[in-house]
Design a protein around this motif. Sequence first.
Motif, PDB file in Angstrom:
ATOM      1  N   SER A  38      43.803  31.934  44.431  1.00 50.98           N
ATOM      2  CA  SER A  38      43.913  31.218  42.732  1.00 50.98           C
ATOM      3  C   SER A  38      43.498  32.198  42.064  1.00 50.98           C
ATOM      4  O   SER A  38      42.500  32.384  42.007  1.00 50.98           O
ATOM      5  CB  SER A  38      44.235  29.705  42.711  1.00 50.98           C
ATOM      6  N   ARG A  42      37.102  27.787  42.940  1.00 51.92           N
ATOM      7  CA  ARG A  42      36.934  26.577  43.196  1.00 51.92           C
ATOM      8  C   ARG A  42      36.185  25.822  42.621  1.00 51.92           C
ATOM      9  O   ARG A  42      35.821  26.842  41.671  1.00 51.92           O
ATOM     10  CB  ARG A  42      36.301  27.129  44.464  1.00 51.92           C
ATOM     11  N   THR A  51      39.661  33.990  37.652  1.00 52.38           N
ATOM     12  CA  THR A  51      39.341  34.488  38.603  1.00 52.38           C
ATOM     13  C   THR A  51      39.472  36.046  37.988  1.00 52.38           C
ATOM     14  O   THR A  51      40.388  36.802  37.726  1.00 52.38           O
ATOM     15  CB  THR A  51      39.946  35.329  39.990  1.00 52.38           C
ATOM     16  N   GLN A  57      36.993  35.494  45.405  1.00 53.26           N
ATOM     17  CA  GLN A  57      36.246  34.467  46.656  1.00 53.26           C
ATOM     18  C   GLN A  57      35.534  34.389  47.613  1.00 53.26           C
ATOM     19  O   GLN A  57      35.504  33.404  48.420  1.00 53.26           O
ATOM     20  CB  GLN A  57      37.940  35.168  47.006  1.00 53.26           C
TER      21      GLN A  57
END
Length: 130
Positions: A38, A42, A51, A57
Amino acid sequence: MGDDDHNSKDLLVSGDSIRRRFLKFFASQGHEVLPSASLVPRPDDPTVLLTTAGMLQFKPIFLGHEERKVPRATTSQRCIRLKDVENVGRTSRHHTFFEMLGNFSFGDYFKREAIRWAWELSTEEIWNTS
């Protein structure tokens, strides 16, 4: 071969084609092709807003907070540019949204293999149109 021996249209490679070839190449080297994470990281990582890098990730794995699920991975990660956002639109290379292609080893291989595969991909595979 001179410049006139190639039709300039034959040398154009689309972003989609580069992405597919990159992922296919590293899959053939034993990497698991994983989906893009995404753009909103998180909730348990307060250090980032969005991101901005392909490795984000995998940050919990690199920090030792999670076990690796695969020894090798390759991704096409959607990213948002934040560091120099004031340059967006001023140059042809500054965009707000981009994809970062990456190949990752979680202790499975190191620089020697990474350099060899990068060279092979850059000089042979990416231009193979067959």
